[in-house]
Design a protein around this motif. Structure first.
Motif, short mmCIF file in Angstrom:
data_model
loop_
_atom_site.label_atom_id
_atom_site.label_comp_id
_atom_site.label_asym_id
_atom_site.label_seq_id
_atom_site.Cartn_x
_atom_site.Cartn_y
_atom_site.Cartn_z
N ASN A 127 0.81 -1.22 0.00
CA ASN A 127 0.00 0.00 0.00
C ASN A 127 0.84 1.27 0.00
N ILE A 128 2.16 1.13 -0.19
CA ILE A 128 3.02 2.30 -0.30
C ILE A 128 3.33 2.58 -1.76
N TYR A 129 3.08 3.82 -2.17
CA TYR A 129 3.30 4.28 -3.53
C TYR A 129 4.36 5.39 -3.53
N LEU A 130 5.01 5.57 -4.66
CA LEU A 130 6.08 6.55 -4.77
C LEU A 130 5.72 7.67 -5.72
N LYS B 191 23.55 13.62 -10.17
CA LYS B 191 24.66 14.07 -9.34
C LYS B 191 25.59 12.92 -8.95
N GLU B 192 26.87 13.24 -8.89
CA GLU B 192 27.92 12.33 -8.40
C GLU B 192 27.83 10.97 -9.08
N LYS B 193 27.65 9.88 -8.34
CA LYS B 193 27.68 8.54 -8.92
C LYS B 193 26.31 8.02 -9.36
N ALA B 194 25.28 8.80 -9.13
CA ALA B 194 23.94 8.35 -9.47
C ALA B 194 23.67 8.54 -10.96
N SER B 195 22.69 7.79 -11.46
CA SER B 195 22.23 7.99 -12.84
C SER B 195 20.80 7.50 -12.94
N ALA B 196 20.05 8.12 -13.84
CA ALA B 196 18.67 7.68 -14.07
C ALA B 196 18.65 6.24 -14.56
N ALA B 197 19.61 5.89 -15.39
CA ALA B 197 19.63 4.56 -16.02
C ALA B 197 19.87 3.44 -15.03
N THR B 198 20.47 3.76 -13.87
CA THR B 198 20.70 2.73 -12.86
C THR B 198 19.69 2.80 -11.71
N PHE B 199 19.21 4.03 -11.40
CA PHE B 199 18.32 4.16 -10.25
C PHE B 199 16.88 3.79 -10.56
N PHE B 200 16.30 4.34 -11.60
CA PHE B 200 14.88 4.12 -11.84
C PHE B 200 14.54 2.66 -12.15
N PRO B 201 15.35 1.93 -12.92
CA PRO B 201 15.04 0.50 -13.09
C PRO B 201 15.11 -0.26 -11.77
N ARG B 202 16.01 0.15 -10.88
CA ARG B 202 16.11 -0.51 -9.57
C ARG B 202 14.84 -0.29 -8.77
N VAL B 203 14.33 0.93 -8.78
CA VAL B 203 13.10 1.23 -8.04
C VAL B 203 11.90 0.54 -8.67
N ALA B 204 11.83 0.56 -9.99
CA ALA B 204 10.70 -0.08 -10.68
C ALA B 204 10.71 -1.58 -10.46
N GLU B 205 11.89 -2.17 -10.38
CA GLU B 205 11.97 -3.61 -10.11
C GLU B 205 11.47 -3.93 -8.71
N ALA B 206 11.78 -3.05 -7.76
CA ALA B 206 11.40 -3.29 -6.36
C ALA B 206 9.91 -3.05 -6.13
N GLY C 63 7.50 -1.93 -8.63
CA GLY C 63 6.60 -2.06 -9.76
C GLY C 63 6.11 -0.69 -10.18
N ALA C 64 6.05 -0.44 -11.49
CA ALA C 64 5.61 0.86 -11.98
C ALA C 64 4.17 1.16 -11.59
N GLN C 65 3.39 0.12 -11.27
CA GLN C 65 2.00 0.31 -10.85
C GLN C 65 1.90 1.01 -9.51
N ARG C 66 3.03 1.18 -8.82
CA ARG C 66 3.04 1.89 -7.55
C ARG C 66 3.94 3.13 -7.62
N MET C 67 4.14 3.62 -8.84
CA MET C 67 4.95 4.82 -9.05
C MET C 67 4.13 5.81 -9.89
N ALA C 68 4.18 7.09 -9.52
CA ALA C 68 3.42 8.10 -10.25
C ALA C 68 4.22 9.40 -10.30
N TRP C 69 4.04 10.13 -11.39
CA TRP C 69 4.78 11.37 -11.60
C TRP C 69 4.03 12.57 -11.04
N GLY C 70 4.80 13.50 -10.45
CA GLY C 70 4.25 14.76 -9.98
C GLY C 70 5.20 15.89 -10.33
N SER C 71 4.66 16.99 -10.83
CA SER C 71 5.51 18.08 -11.35
C SER C 71 6.15 18.94 -10.27
#
Length: 282
Positions: free
Chosen positions: A198-201, A213-228, A230-238
């Motif tokens: 029941n927790i969404y991001l 920034k620094e050692k982070a990248s979208a290509a490594t972080f977002f797939p990790r979060v989506a794998e954990a 699921g995109a069904q629990r992720m939503a965009w906010g401006s």
């Protein structure tokens, strides 16, 4: 791409006589003075950016617990805007106030435990006086946004377990530290929440900036979060207009940041998840 739905813009009235500022914690946010955006301005920006619908989040750092402007404004655009309000859940009349706001069009709630004008204080999240409000959210099917940092994630965990029927949205993903890069050990407290269904991001400009920034990248972080999670629990906010930039620029940055995900995942993040959280926007 599916309909784009924004679950985190703010609006500020240009009529301070009708809607007087009374900020939570007594200090008004700088952005609300420097970049105030009326509901009419928001609608124009959405049209320009290709954003179809939005769940508009009440500005606690402008109006405290007076939700008049967000409720009345969203009522002018039924089906396109949904109102996300803030109530003092520690007060005995919180359930009655929530019911009143539901009658006025409330679609969800938000707890503001700190941010631009105050250090985070998660004590409200573990105060039993708030439980009747949470129980009512479960009864009515209302989502609850929580504005907190990593310091509040243990309390969020306890609430998610105590009220499993309430969908909890973490504003700005709970502000994880990602600069260390793979395997994102400093963000482990966020990733540990994944088993709680029941927790969404909420993905906002803050995280799209941080992954550059620094050692982070979208290509490594977002797939990790989506794998954990699921995109069904992720939503965009401006986070518009709190975050600098035009709404088209903010949309473009999010689309670029999530280009590493599949088309299906992006459809969920940019619209389908939001409609599950706020069915009035279906």
């Amino acid at each position: 791409m599916t309909t784009i739905v924004d679950i985190h813009p703010h609006i500020i009235s240009d009529d301070e006589t009708r809607y007087p500022p009374a900020p939570l914690f007594g200090k008004r946010s700088e952005w609300s003075k420097e970049r105030p955006t009326t509901v009419e301005t928001l609608i124009a920006a959405m049209d320009n950016a290709g954003v179809d619908k939005a769940a508009v989040v009440h500005s606690s750092t402008t109006y405290g617990f007076d939700n008049s402007y967000v409720v009345e404004s969203c009522a002018k655009y039924p089906g396109r805007l949904a109102a996300v309000c803030s109530v003092d859940v520690l007060q005995p009349d919180a359930p009655a106030r929530i019911r009143e706001l539901v009658e006025q069009g409330l679609s969800g709630l938000r707890l503001f435990t700190g941010g631009s004008t105050k250090e985070f204080d998660p004590s409200e999240l573990e105060d039993p006086r708030s439980y009747p409000a949470w129980e009512l959210c479960a009864e009515l099917g209302l989502t609850m946004c929580i504005q907190t940092g990593p310091i509040g994630l243990p309390q969020v965990t306890a609430l998610a377990k105590s009220f499993p029927k309430v969908k909890i949205i973490l504003d700005h993903l709970g502000r994880p530290i990602v600069a260390d890069g793979v395997p994102y050990a400093k963000a482990q407290s966020l990733l540990d929440l994944a088993p709680l269904e029941n927790i969404y991001l909420k993905l906002t400009p803050r995280i799209f900036d941080d992954v550059q920034k620094e050692k982070a990248s979208a290509a490594t972080f977002f797939p990790r979060v989506a794998e954990a999670f699921g995109a069904q629990r992720m939503a965009w906010g401006s986070n518009f207009p709190t975050s600098p930039g035009t709404l088209p620029e903010i949309v473009a940055a999010a689309q670029a940041g999530l280009a590493c995900l599949s088309d299906e995942d992006r459809e969920w993040i940019f619209g389908k998840t939001a409609k599950q959280l706020y069915p009035v926007l279906l």
